[in-house]
Scaffold this motif. Structure first.
Motif, PDB file in Angstrom:
ATOM      1  N   MET A 115      28.666   0.196   4.157  1.00 39.24           N
ATOM      2  CA  MET A 115      27.538  -0.316   3.383  1.00 39.24           C
ATOM      3  C   MET A 115      27.732   0.017   1.900  1.00 39.24           C
ATOM      4  N   GLU A 116      27.446  -0.953   1.038  1.00 38.46           N
ATOM      5  CA  GLU A 116      27.561  -0.732  -0.402  1.00 38.46           C
ATOM      6  C   GLU A 116      26.440   0.184  -0.892  1.00 38.46           C
ATOM      7  N   LYS A 117      26.696   0.843  -2.033  1.00 41.86           N
ATOM      8  CA  LYS A 117      25.663   1.647  -2.674  1.00 41.86           C
ATOM      9  C   LYS A 117      24.511   0.740  -3.101  1.00 41.86           C
ATOM     10  N   ILE A 118      23.304   1.241  -2.961  1.00 40.75           N
ATOM     11  CA  ILE A 118      22.142   0.462  -3.371  1.00 40.75           C
ATOM     12  C   ILE A 118      21.211   1.360  -4.184  1.00 40.75           C
ATOM     13  N   ASN A 119      20.233   0.734  -4.820  1.00 42.54           N
ATOM     14  CA  ASN A 119      19.131   1.455  -5.441  1.00 42.54           C
ATOM     15  C   ASN A 119      17.879   1.215  -4.611  1.00 42.54           C
ATOM     16  N   ALA A 120      16.816   1.911  -4.934  1.00 47.39           N
ATOM     17  CA  ALA A 120      15.571   1.758  -4.177  1.00 47.39           C
ATOM     18  C   ALA A 120      14.388   1.889  -5.117  1.00 47.39           C
ATOM     19  N   PHE A 121      13.265   1.364  -4.666  1.00 43.95           N
ATOM     20  CA  PHE A 121      12.035   1.470  -5.450  1.00 43.95           C
ATOM     21  C   PHE A 121      10.881   1.723  -4.497  1.00 43.95           C
ATOM     22  N   VAL A 122      10.080   2.732  -4.832  1.00 39.07           N
ATOM     23  CA  VAL A 122       8.913   3.085  -4.028  1.00 39.07           C
ATOM     24  C   VAL A 122       7.660   2.756  -4.824  1.00 39.07           C
ATOM     25  N   LEU A 123       6.827   1.899  -4.260  1.00 39.15           N
ATOM     26  CA  LEU A 123       5.593   1.476  -4.921  1.00 39.15           C
ATOM     27  C   LEU A 123       4.508   2.517  -4.653  1.00 39.15           C
ATOM     28  N   ALA A 124       4.074   3.226  -5.713  1.00 39.85           N
ATOM     29  CA  ALA A 124       3.166   4.365  -5.530  1.00 39.85           C
ATOM     30  C   ALA A 124       2.032   4.391  -6.544  1.00 39.85           C
ATOM     31  N   ALA A 125       1.712   3.241  -7.139  1.00 43.48           N
ATOM     32  CA  ALA A 125       0.733   3.232  -8.233  1.00 43.48           C
ATOM     33  C   ALA A 125      -0.693   2.944  -7.779  1.00 43.48           C
ATOM     34  N   GLY A 126      -0.864   2.498  -6.525  1.00 43.26           N
ATOM     35  CA  GLY A 126      -2.164   1.998  -6.076  1.00 43.26           C
ATOM     36  C   GLY A 126      -3.277   3.029  -6.108  1.00 43.26           C
ATOM     37  N   ILE A 127      -4.515   2.527  -6.200  1.00 44.90           N
ATOM     38  CA  ILE A 127      -5.702   3.382  -6.293  1.00 44.90           C
ATOM     39  C   ILE A 127      -6.179   3.830  -4.925  1.00 44.90           C
ATOM     40  N   GLY A 128      -5.987   3.012  -3.905  1.00 48.01           N
ATOM     41  CA  GLY A 128      -6.442   3.381  -2.567  1.00 48.01           C
ATOM     42  C   GLY A 128      -7.944   3.283  -2.410  1.00 48.01           C
ATOM     43  N   GLU A 129      -8.516   2.176  -2.863  1.00 47.66           N
ATOM     44  CA  GLU A 129      -9.976   1.993  -2.834  1.00 47.66           C
ATOM     45  C   GLU A 129     -10.551   2.169  -1.431  1.00 47.66           C
ATOM     46  N   ARG A 130      -9.902   1.601  -0.421  1.00 50.39           N
ATOM     47  CA  ARG A 130     -10.462   1.635   0.935  1.00 50.39           C
ATOM     48  C   ARG A 130     -10.406   3.035   1.553  1.00 50.39           C
ATOM     49  N   LEU A 131      -9.634   3.926   0.940  1.00 50.74           N
ATOM     50  CA  LEU A 131      -9.539   5.286   1.456  1.00 50.74           C
ATOM     51  C   LEU A 131     -10.486   6.260   0.753  1.00 50.74           C
ATOM     52  N   ARG A 132     -11.280   5.754  -0.172  1.00 48.20           N
ATOM     53  CA  ARG A 132     -12.242   6.639  -0.817  1.00 48.20           C
ATOM     54  C   ARG A 132     -13.285   7.093   0.197  1.00 48.20           C
ATOM     55  N   PRO A 133     -13.773   8.355   0.111  1.00 45.78           N
ATOM     56  CA  PRO A 133     -13.602   9.332  -0.972  1.00 45.78           C
ATOM     57  C   PRO A 133     -12.351  10.222  -0.866  1.00 45.78           C
ATOM     58  N   ILE A 134     -11.499   9.981   0.133  1.00 49.96           N
ATOM     59  CA  ILE A 134     -10.294  10.818   0.260  1.00 49.96           C
ATOM     60  C   ILE A 134      -9.445  10.724  -0.999  1.00 49.96           C
ATOM     61  N   THR A 135      -9.257   9.500  -1.495  1.00 48.78           N
ATOM     62  CA  THR A 135      -8.388   9.307  -2.661  1.00 48.78           C
ATOM     63  C   THR A 135      -9.071   9.656  -3.976  1.00 48.78           C
ATOM     64  N   ASP A 136     -10.339  10.068  -3.939  1.00 51.30           N
ATOM     65  CA  ASP A 136     -10.946  10.636  -5.147  1.00 51.30           C
ATOM     66  C   ASP A 136     -10.309  11.982  -5.469  1.00 51.30           C
ATOM     67  N   HIS A 137      -9.703  12.608  -4.467  1.00 48.39           N
ATOM     68  CA  HIS A 137      -9.118  13.937  -4.636  1.00 48.39           C
ATOM     69  C   HIS A 137      -7.595  13.918  -4.615  1.00 48.39           C
ATOM     70  N   SER A 138      -7.005  12.937  -3.965  1.00 47.42           N
ATOM     71  CA  SER A 138      -5.547  12.888  -3.848  1.00 47.42           C
ATOM     72  C   SER A 138      -5.092  11.440  -3.822  1.00 47.42           C
TER      73      SER A 138
END
Length: 650
Positions: free
Chosen positions: A1-24
């Motif tokens: 397999m050739e070398k690859i790069n990767a990208f992790v999408l981690a910017a979201g607010i997580g509205e549906r997980l509130r109030p959990i995501t109010d803290h983390s």
């Protein structure tokens, strides 16, 4: 397999997980102590990845600080977004890095066991501009593909000629060619819109179907809790407690998780509960089906996904309901039946509930000889005060038996809570009291149970155990090449003859912490006793005091061993020979450790219960320590165990 790069999408607010995501932020939500982003990065780094991009926005500093202290920091380049750029804009923002090679994109809120290697290899050999990991998920299916797996359309609206297409769901994981970046506009954009654009311009967007793989989108409290409880179950656990949490006074039922940073102030009752960092569980509180945090309690309600299958009443009616109704004396429509258990047995166990009452239903295969032993031993043991569950009803034709429900907390689970050493020692003394009774009074009356009296744990069975160890562990798990099988067999013969020579009593034969239940008031009860035989009592003592599931402190183990010896000496029959017993301990210990290692190998490799593999290192260490005292007597076995132990520790 050739070398690859990767990208992790981690910017979201997580509205549906509130109030959990109010803290983390979502990427830092923990799954049994491990942040979700750590699991994603671990999987991504299983590939030949050169660089990993991570986009940050909501509580980005928290994620950045975690990354800086992680083992992945040297590979990661963070991209802060003042305004969220969307799934497409995030990739465009990292174009200078991602344009160097093929690149994998993985949402940070996806937990899966999808084969990333297969996905990347499919893309690299396909000529596609993108290859999406997809699966059949009815509620989320909105990607329309043709019979070759190429994307034709995306969205709920039907395309033209829908009969030529089928719908599938995107998993949040994909591989792209650098050319895809040129199709993305600057600023906020969606990769989905760009897929449609790419297809309209004649580019190929392929798919790889991973239907049936494990997959969770941690978008809601229900989805988050389901992942946690299912992960506990797959790990063969019912309770996860961070070592720093003192929950020694709490009582548990069902599945529960206490993460680092939560506190338990006293004798709370906790059932199907997830306590996150900052949560405070007050003395006397009763928690059930909730996620609790610093300033919130989320009721999970009926939609919670607890491991175990609730049987359809119609499907259960012919087989189970008559026996249950005969015992409960209540209406058919009021009964709930759930599959339970995570052990090594092939038997099925169900919790039966009916208006506050519960029992455990055992179903055995028609050819299972343990069924009849279980029934007969139960009656015999209870007569002589061995604390086994009461038999409520049975149907010998259908191989069904209904037992008293002893709850969900085994000694193994009970020990996960931080407790005073004195309390642990006192409970183990109660456990050893069971053994003393079994090895003395019950043994004295074994002639009343001919089925047990005739089952002797002798040379043949001991040799079966050591062959089992070689086949299932040495060769099966470790793939170890045994150079002198004849010499090893001679050592096993000597060990079996020595072990068989000692005085015998009734032995449980699997007397370890997962087969001892702890009821309210720290009262131990015994399970899985249908394998009992007449054998050397030291086998049971070694099983519990040198249990791979939990390592006792050495000085406590010595005190407990002496406690057992003194109680045996004080037994009414007064036939206990302390000198012989102590001589029997080491041979019995070696036998038991090899049996356990063979069982772990069999259950993991043949039964797919891979969570047993985590207990191998301690069992192997116990075996190594035992052999050090007799290395000249068993040189071939000692050499094999030494080399395997070295490889395991690497």
């Amino acid at each position: 397999m050739e070398k690859i790069n990767a990208f992790v999408l981690a910017a979201g607010i997580g509205e549906r997980l509130r109030p959990i995501t109010d803290h983390s932020p979502k990427p830092l939500l923990t799954i049994l102590g491990k942040p979700l982003i750590a699991t994603v990065l671990e999987r991504v780094c299983s590939l030949p990845v050169d660089q990993i991009g991570v986009n940050l926005h909501y509580k980005g500093e928290m994620i950045y600080e975690w990354i800086q202290t992680s083992k992945y920091t040297d590979k990661i380049r963070c991209y802060f977004e003042d305004l969220i750029l969307g799934t497409g804009g995030a990739l465009k923002n990292a174009e200078s890095m991602l344009s160097e090679s093929y690149f994998l994109v993985h949402n940070s809120d996806i937990f899966s066991n999808i084969n990333l290697t297969a996905l990347v290899e499919k893309h690299q050999s396909s000529g596609n501009i993108a290859t999406l990991a997809v699966h059949d998920h009815e509620k989320l299916n909105n990607v329309w593909i043709d019979k070759y797996g190429y994307v034709n359309h995306v969205g709920s609206k039907q395309p033209s000629e829908p009969s030529r297409l089928c719908k599938i769901a995107f998993t949040g994981i994909a591989v792209y060619s650098p050319e895809f970046l040129k199709l993305l506009p600057k600023g906020n954009s969606s990769v989905v819109d760009t897929w449609v654009k790419a297809v309209s311009e004649g580019h190929k967007i392929g798919t790889e179907d991973f239907t049936g793989c494990q997959w969770f989108d941690i978008g809601t409290p229900e989805a988050y809790s389901s992942l946690i409880f299912q992960t506990l179950h797959r790990n063969g656990e019912t309770i996860h407690v961070h070592p720093s949490v003192d929950c020694g006074k709490a009582e548990f039922e069902g599945y529960s998780v206490l993460e680092q940073g939560c506190t338990v102030e006293g004798a709370a009752q906790i059932k199907n509960t997830i306590a996150l960092s900052g949560a405070k569980i007050k003395d006397g509180s009763r928690l059930e089906n909730v996620i609790i945090g610093p300033d919130y309690t989320i009721k999970l309600g009926d939609s919670i996904s607890i491991p175990g299958i609730m049987l359809n009443r119609m499907a259960a009616s012919d087989l189970y309901i008559p026996l249950i109704c005969d015992s409960f004396g209540k209406g058919y429509q009021e009964i709930e039946i759930n599959l339970i258990g995570t052990g090594g047995s092939d038997r099925k166990y169900f919790r039966v509930r009916n208006k506050g009452r519960s029992a455990v239903l055992m179903e055995c295969a028609r050819i299972d000889p343990d069924y009849h032993r279980h029934i007969i031993y139960t009656q015999f043991f209870r007569k002589y005060s061995v604390p086994v569950p009461e038999l409520l009803n049975s149907d010998n034709k259908k191989m069904l038996a209904l037992f008293e429900d002893l709850g969900d907390v085994s000694l193994y689970s009970w020990l996960k809570c931080k407790r005073p050493q004195e309390k642990i020692e006192n409970l183990y003394k109660l456990v050893l009291d069971i053994l003393v009774n079994l090895h003395t009074t019950v043994t004295k009356n074994v002639s009343e149970c001919h089925l047990l009296e005739s089952r002797v744990f002798d040379y043949d069975h001991l040799r079966w155990e050591t062959d089992y160890f070689v086949e299932r562990f040495v060769c099966g798990v470790k793939d170890f090449n045994i150079k002198n099988r004849r010499g090893l067999a001679d050592e096993f013969d000597r060990l079996a003859r020595k072990t068989d020579s000692f005085r015998k009593s009734i032995v449980h034969r699997d007397f370890q912490s997962q087969n001892i239940m702890v009821l309210k008031g720290d009262s131990p009860r015994l399970l899985d006793y249908q394998g009992a035989r007449i054998g050397p009592p030291a086998y049971d003592v070694a099983s519990i005091l040198l249990d791979p599931y939990f390592r006792l402190e050495d000085d406590m183990r010595d005190r407990l061993l002496n406690y057992y010896v003194e109680n045996m000496k004080d037994s009414p029959d007064n036939t206990f020979d302390e000198s012989e017993f102590r001589r029997s301990l080491l041979p019995c210990r070696l036998q038991r450790h090899m049996q356990a290692l063979g069982a772990y190998g069999f259950l993991a490799k043949e039964k797919g219960k891979t969570y047993f593999l985590k207990h191998i290192p301690r069992a192997l260490q116990y075996l190594k320590e035992g052999l050090e005292a007799v290395h000249d007597e068993y040189p071939f076995l000692n050499e094999i165990v030494r080399k395997i132990n070295e490889e395991t520790c690497l």
